[in-house]
Structure formats: C-alpha cells, structure tokens
Design a protein around this motif. Structure first.
Motif, PDB file in Angstrom:
ATOM      1  N   ASP A   1     -41.854  -1.384  -3.438  1.00 56.13           N
ATOM      2  CA  ASP A   1     -43.099  -2.039  -3.808  1.00 56.13           C
ATOM      3  C   ASP A   1     -43.307  -1.714  -5.286  1.00 56.13           C
ATOM      4  O   ASP A   1     -43.266  -0.539  -5.669  1.00 56.13           O
ATOM      5  CB  ASP A   1     -44.248  -1.509  -2.949  1.00 56.13           C
ATOM      6  CG  ASP A   1     -45.548  -2.252  -3.151  1.00 56.13           C
ATOM      7  OD1 ASP A   1     -45.534  -3.329  -3.790  1.00 56.13           O
ATOM      8  OD2 ASP A   1     -46.579  -1.765  -2.675  1.00 56.13           O
TER       9      ASP A   1
ATOM     10  N   PHE B   1     -42.238   3.308  -4.188  1.00 53.72           N
ATOM     11  CA  PHE B   1     -43.387   2.661  -4.801  1.00 53.72           C
ATOM     12  C   PHE B   1     -43.240   2.931  -6.290  1.00 53.72           C
ATOM     13  O   PHE B   1     -43.377   4.070  -6.741  1.00 53.72           O
ATOM     14  CB  PHE B   1     -44.702   3.240  -4.276  1.00 53.72           C
ATOM     15  CG  PHE B   1     -45.920   2.659  -4.948  1.00 53.72           C
ATOM     16  CD1 PHE B   1     -46.362   1.390  -4.618  1.00 53.72           C
ATOM     17  CD2 PHE B   1     -46.611   3.381  -5.912  1.00 53.72           C
ATOM     18  CE1 PHE B   1     -47.491   0.842  -5.238  1.00 53.72           C
ATOM     19  CE2 PHE B   1     -47.737   2.850  -6.535  1.00 53.72           C
ATOM     20  CZ  PHE B   1     -48.173   1.575  -6.196  1.00 53.72           C
TER      21      PHE B   1
ATOM     22  N   ASP C   1     -55.057   4.417   0.338  1.00 56.02           N
ATOM     23  CA  ASP C   1     -54.309   3.493   1.190  1.00 56.02           C
ATOM     24  C   ASP C   1     -52.814   3.756   1.199  1.00 56.02           C
ATOM     25  O   ASP C   1     -52.065   3.051   1.857  1.00 56.02           O
ATOM     26  CB  ASP C   1     -54.594   2.039   0.792  1.00 56.02           C
ATOM     27  CG  ASP C   1     -54.153   1.726  -0.625  1.00 56.02           C
ATOM     28  OD1 ASP C   1     -54.111   2.653  -1.465  1.00 56.02           O
ATOM     29  OD2 ASP C   1     -53.858   0.548  -0.902  1.00 56.02           O
ATOM     30  N   ARG C   2     -52.369   4.794   0.497  1.00 57.42           N
ATOM     31  CA  ARG C   2     -50.938   5.131   0.458  1.00 57.42           C
ATOM     32  C   ARG C   2     -50.748   6.628   0.633  1.00 57.42           C
ATOM     33  O   ARG C   2     -51.608   7.422   0.277  1.00 57.42           O
ATOM     34  CB  ARG C   2     -50.318   4.720  -0.878  1.00 57.42           C
ATOM     35  CG  ARG C   2     -50.344   3.235  -1.136  1.00 57.42           C
ATOM     36  CD  ARG C   2     -49.557   2.929  -2.402  1.00 57.42           C
ATOM     37  NE  ARG C   2     -49.614   1.538  -2.744  1.00 57.42           N
ATOM     38  CZ  ARG C   2     -48.763   0.624  -2.299  1.00 57.42           C
ATOM     39  NH1 ARG C   2     -47.796   0.952  -1.483  1.00 57.42           N
ATOM     40  NH2 ARG C   2     -48.882  -0.630  -2.679  1.00 57.42           N
ATOM     41  N   GLU C   3     -49.577   6.975   1.147  1.00 57.84           N
ATOM     42  CA  GLU C   3     -49.219   8.383   1.278  1.00 57.84           C
ATOM     43  C   GLU C   3     -47.785   8.536   0.791  1.00 57.84           C
ATOM     44  O   GLU C   3     -46.893   7.791   1.205  1.00 57.84           O
ATOM     45  CB  GLU C   3     -49.328   8.825   2.734  1.00 57.84           C
ATOM     46  CG  GLU C   3     -49.160  10.305   2.903  1.00 57.84           C
ATOM     47  CD  GLU C   3     -49.462  10.746   4.327  1.00 57.84           C
ATOM     48  OE1 GLU C   3     -48.674  11.545   4.852  1.00 57.84           O
ATOM     49  OE2 GLU C   3     -50.469  10.291   4.883  1.00 57.84           O
ATOM     50  N   PHE C   4     -47.558   9.493  -0.097  1.00 57.23           N
ATOM     51  CA  PHE C   4     -46.241   9.677  -0.697  1.00 57.23           C
ATOM     52  C   PHE C   4     -45.639  11.019  -0.307  1.00 57.23           C
ATOM     53  O   PHE C   4     -46.354  12.024  -0.241  1.00 57.23           O
ATOM     54  CB  PHE C   4     -46.342   9.584  -2.225  1.00 57.23           C
ATOM     55  CG  PHE C   4     -46.896   8.267  -2.694  1.00 57.23           C
ATOM     56  CD1 PHE C   4     -46.139   7.114  -2.619  1.00 57.23           C
ATOM     57  CD2 PHE C   4     -48.187   8.182  -3.186  1.00 57.23           C
ATOM     58  CE1 PHE C   4     -46.654   5.892  -3.036  1.00 57.23           C
ATOM     59  CE2 PHE C   4     -48.714   6.967  -3.609  1.00 57.23           C
ATOM     60  CZ  PHE C   4     -47.938   5.821  -3.537  1.00 57.23           C
TER      61      PHE C   4
ATOM     62  N   THR D   1     -42.283   7.405   1.671  1.00 57.72           N
ATOM     63  CA  THR D   1     -42.301   6.630   0.436  1.00 57.72           C
ATOM     64  C   THR D   1     -42.350   7.582  -0.742  1.00 57.72           C
ATOM     65  O   THR D   1     -43.122   8.538  -0.740  1.00 57.72           O
ATOM     66  CB  THR D   1     -43.515   5.680   0.397  1.00 57.72           C
ATOM     67  OG1 THR D   1     -43.457   4.816   1.520  1.00 57.72           O
ATOM     68  CG2 THR D   1     -43.528   4.852  -0.883  1.00 57.72           C
TER      69      THR D   1
END
Length: 135
Positions: free
Chosen positions: A65, A32, A94-97, A3
C-alpha cells in the motif's frame, strides 16, 4: 501477515525500500510505503512509479500500500513538518505495524543540531521497533 511501515525518503530511499521488500518477501509480510513530498516540484506519480519499479525488481509478490503526502501549497498554516506527517502515519489508529524501516543518515554535529531528525522523531514515539538501514 504483518505489515511493515517504510519511511520512503531521501537520501538512499531505494536502498531502504529494497531491504524492506526483501524482508517482507522472506517473512510473508506486507508493506505500507509512506512518502512525504520533499520539494514543491516533486511529482507524486513519478515517486509512485519509482516505488513500483523497485518493488517489481525486488519482491513483485509482496502486497503493498503506497501513500504519498503531497503538499499542495506551502504556507505557515499548511507547512506541517515531515516528522509530524510521518509519525502521524505511523501512529494512525486504523493501521498496525510490526516495525518501521527507515534510512539511517549520518549527520555532522552542526547539521544534527540545525535540522530535526526524522529518525529521532520516529524512535521517540516508542510505537514500534525500528530497523535502521545505513544509507
């Protein structure tokens, strides 16, 4: 699938999103897209529609998103800087980019001294690589 974090803001925000969408489509990545309300009268619905229009024209099959941070009221207690809001979104657990995509706005020395740079704030996190798009 990775992402990409897209810092969507003025100036040149549509160019930045187009570059990110093209890269995501080529690599099979998701996006995102994060935007912080820039003025009290800016409509979140209009910004979302603008983002969706750019993506439909550039890379309609990319998974996306969209998050828009709306400031309900401006006061000393609620006036958190755009730099803080964007870096908090980038660093959320809660996210990894894979990397961040953002505009590289050229500023004069006085303007750079007076106004904090969003790009510098993101780079200072050392969280992910950053692709700077000239705008």
């Amino acid at each position: 699938m990775s992402t990409l974090f897209v810092a969507y803001g003025e100036p040149g925000r549509e160019t930045v999103l187009t570059v990110a969408a093209e890269r995501a489509a080529a690599a099979g990545d998701a996006l995102f897209v994060y935007h912080v309300q820039e003025t009290p009268d800016e409509s979140a619905d209009e910004v979302r529609a603008e983002i969706e229009r750019v993506l439909a024209a550039t890379a309609p099959d990319v998974k996306v998103d969209i998050e828009i941070a709306v400031r309900a009221e401006h006061s000393e207690d609620t006036n958190v800087s755009r730099q803080k809001l964007v870096t908090d979104a980038l660093l959320a657990e809660d996210r990894e980019f894979a990397y961040a995509v953002m505009g590289d706005v050229e500023r004069g020395s006085v303007d750079g001294f007076v106004h904090a740079s969003l790009t510098e704030a993101v780079l200072a996190t050392h969280a992910v690589p950053v692709l700077l798009v000239p705008v």
